[in-house]
Design a protein around this motif. Structure first.
Motif, short mmCIF file in Angstrom:
data_model
loop_
_atom_site.label_atom_id
_atom_site.label_comp_id
_atom_site.label_asym_id
_atom_site.label_seq_id
_atom_site.Cartn_x
_atom_site.Cartn_y
_atom_site.Cartn_z
N TYR A 293 0.85 -1.18 0.00
CA TYR A 293 0.00 0.00 0.00
C TYR A 293 0.89 1.23 0.00
O TYR A 293 1.91 1.27 0.70
CB TYR A 293 -0.91 0.01 1.23
N PHE A 294 0.51 2.23 -0.80
CA PHE A 294 1.20 3.51 -0.81
C PHE A 294 0.24 4.60 -0.37
O PHE A 294 -0.88 4.71 -0.89
CB PHE A 294 1.74 3.84 -2.20
N SER B 227 10.48 12.49 7.55
CA SER B 227 9.14 12.49 8.13
C SER B 227 9.12 11.89 9.52
O SER B 227 9.75 10.86 9.78
CB SER B 227 8.19 11.70 7.23
N ASN B 228 8.38 12.54 10.42
CA ASN B 228 8.08 12.02 11.74
C ASN B 228 6.59 11.73 11.78
O ASN B 228 5.77 12.65 11.67
CB ASN B 228 8.43 13.05 12.83
N SER C 108 4.75 10.94 2.77
CA SER C 108 4.28 9.75 2.06
C SER C 108 4.93 8.52 2.67
O SER C 108 5.94 8.64 3.38
CB SER C 108 4.58 9.83 0.55
N PHE C 109 4.37 7.35 2.41
CA PHE C 109 4.89 6.13 3.01
C PHE C 109 4.48 4.92 2.18
O PHE C 109 3.50 4.97 1.41
CB PHE C 109 4.38 5.96 4.45
N HIS C 110 5.24 3.85 2.34
CA HIS C 110 4.89 2.54 1.78
C HIS C 110 4.68 1.57 2.94
O HIS C 110 5.34 1.69 3.98
CB HIS C 110 6.02 1.99 0.90
N THR C 111 3.81 0.59 2.74
CA THR C 111 3.69 -0.47 3.74
C THR C 111 3.55 -1.81 3.02
O THR C 111 2.92 -1.91 1.97
CB THR C 111 2.50 -0.21 4.70
#
Length: 554
Positions: free
Chosen positions: A286-287, A320-321, A396-399
């Protein structure tokens, strides 16, 4: 017992230092890293902050879709050019082992075409020189075993899974006219590493079911070193085929095994072919992002009833925090979990679900922050997650969820993203990363892992045939193999042809893996209506005949 085998010790990957001292707590890996063995009694399972995450070996699963019921498959034929059949080339395969009694691995006189097997899981034989565990079975020992009614009494190495046998067969299997079967380079010889299963303590750290087949990164690195050591002692070219993948880590190609493989890609007369993985259609990536106020992002995960324990990794981009809030299908929720050194344990009373959450403050060097979530007895249904920016800035993040058989297909992300699904070590920069297409209709296989890497490096490099490729299967049978496990074998065969032309026939001295990657991508077939490179096809479709035409014209 060697600590590398002892489940009472964790294996940590540590960088070498000048004047490195080796003792019973240390097992050498390679020029850059070693294993540090730490007693499990000193570590709290809730608190991986006691062990830096990046020191833990990643867990790898086999990549192969094997159909034992299909044989005599004539929908696909390998090239028939008589000049290149892999003569004097070594094919090195790491995985589940090999059925060395299979006729696909025998010469006409019934002797073996295997140079040696290092079975890491078998401790009754001779340990290979320079290593500390496992059993090495040489060509002479295998031939002795083959002459007996009970070969396993001398060489007790078997492939109960079939993945290693299938890939070895499709690359280097001896021709069998009765089965319309031949490997791509049937005159090559094989070096086999049967990996031992990952330690139970490592599985427990990442909440992997005890009966799931997986291997640990340290054993892969040792296996690669074994392949290189043997081939260099024999002074022969080597192609390393890796059909194993992991969804752990940042998918950024900076792990210990990636560092090692990048160095190997620069060595003369060695090619490395890595599968992109079969995670493209599994809905395990998931992005998410928040580019405007309010700076938060919600996403959902469906947890299947069969998955009683697993882990999930969320990788934001530095600096990012982020904090995280989690809600169960019954409406129970955590508080906001902020970055810290603490391990947060939550027990949901209604559902009896237990979560361990580590929101790591930082990672080492170029590594980004990480939120590690481990589920124990999660209540089936839809789990809700909210990611919030601690500072009022975009993020933004990936999981990713675990790869392969470590979870079932009942557990998946809603609105999953098929991109950035290449498994490690396929996101390593310099080796060849191979995705799979259906060579009958020239369509990409939906399960094929897609790029790019999380750091936007172009991967995969190339697409190779990967639909129902003829292969050997244990117990003297034949079948077909599909997916990127097949494609990576096809590409390994093409690499062997390039090395035979360059090194054996002395047309280009000291061709290295990076250059071979260039040869294959340069000669790939490209659709004029498609822009290359791209995250699905890389630089195009691998074509052995195109490669041969170029080599022979030179």
């Amino acid at each position: 017992m060697e600590k590398v085998l002892d489940n009472n010790y964790y294996d940590l990957i540590v960088e070498n230092t000048i004047g490195q001292v080796y003792n019973e707590d240390v097992t050498p890996l390679n020029e850059t890293h070693h294993i540090l063995h730490v007693s499990t009694s000193k570590i709290n399972i809730c608190d991986p902050s006691q062990i830096p995450y990046y020191s833990l070996p990643e867990l790898y699963t086999p990549i192969a879709i094997i159909d034992r019921d299909k044989a005599n498959n004539e929908s696909f034929q390998f090239h028939s050019e008589p000049a290149f059949h892999g003569k004097d080339i070594i094919i090195g395969i790491l995985g589940t082992g090999i059925d060395y009694q299979h006729p696909a691995f025998l010469n006409n006189d019934k002797t073996t075409r295997i140079i040696s097997i290092w079975d890491q899981s078998e401790q009754s034989g001779t340990i290979p020189e320079g290593f500390t565990f496992g059993s090495e079975y040489t060509r002479e020992t295998i031939n002795q075993a083959l002459s007996l009614k009970d070969p396993l009494s001398i060489v007790p190495s078997i492939d109960t899974n079939g993945q290693g046998t299938a890939i070895a067969g499709m690359i280097a299997g001896s021709p069998n006219p009765n089965q319309s079967f031949s490997g791509i380079v049937p005159e090559s010889e094989l070096l086999i590493v049967k990996l031992k299963e990952a330690k139970q303590n490592l599985k427990q750290l990442f909440f992997v079911p005890d009966d799931s087949l997986c291997f640990q990164e340290t054993d892969l690195i040792l296996g690669i070193r074994y392949l290189i050591t043997v081939s260099q002692n024999l002074n022969r070219p080597l192609v390393i085929c890796i059909a194993l993948g992991s969804n752990q880590g940042g998918h950024d190609g900076i792990s210990a095994i990636s560092i090692y493989l990048n160095g190997i890609a620069e060595l003369p007369n060695i090619g490395v072919s890595i599968a992109s993985g079969d995670e493209g259609d599994k809905e395990r990536h998931y992005f998410g992002y928040a580019y405007s106020e309010p700076y938060y992002h919600d996403f959902q995960l469906n947890v299947g009833g069969s998955d009683k324990s697993f882990s999930m990794e969320i990788w934001p981009y530095a600096p990012s925090n982020l904090s995280i809030e989690i809600e169960s299908p019954l409406g129970e929720s955590t508080n906001s979990i902020y970055p810290s050194f603490a391990c947060n344990e939550f027990t949901f009373e209604q559902s009896q679900s237990i979560l361990f959450v580590n929101n790591f403050v930082f990672q080492s060097g170029s590594r980004n922050p990480l939120i590690l979530i481990r589920f124990k007895n999660p209540y089936p249904g839809t789990w809700h997650f909210r990611i919030l920016g601690v500072e009022t800035t975009p993020f933004s993040f990936h999981t990713w969820l675990p790869s392969g058989n470590l979870i079932t297909n009942e557990t998946f992300f809603f609105d999953a993203d098929p991109d950035t699904t290449i498994t490690a070590p396929g996101n390593t920069v310099d080796p060849l990363t191979v995705t799979a297409y259906n060579q009958i209709n020239n369509s990409i296989l939906t399960e094929s892992g897609r790029g790019y890497t999380r750091l936007r490096v172009i991967k995969p490099d190339i697409a190779a045939p990967g639909y129902q490729i003829p292969c050997a299967v244990p117990e003297d049978q034949y079948g077909v193999i599909s997916g990127t496990g097949a494609a990576v074998g096809y590409a390994a065969g093409a690499m062997a042809i390039a090395l035979e032309w360059a090194s054996v026939k002395i047309n280009y001295i000291n061709l290295n893996g990076n250059q071979i990657r260039g040869l294959l991508t340069f000669n790939a077939l490209r659709d004029p209506n498609v822009t290359y490179p791209n995250n699905i096809w890389g630089y195009g479709r691998l074509d052995i005949q195109n490669l041969l035409n170029m080599l022979l014209s030179s």
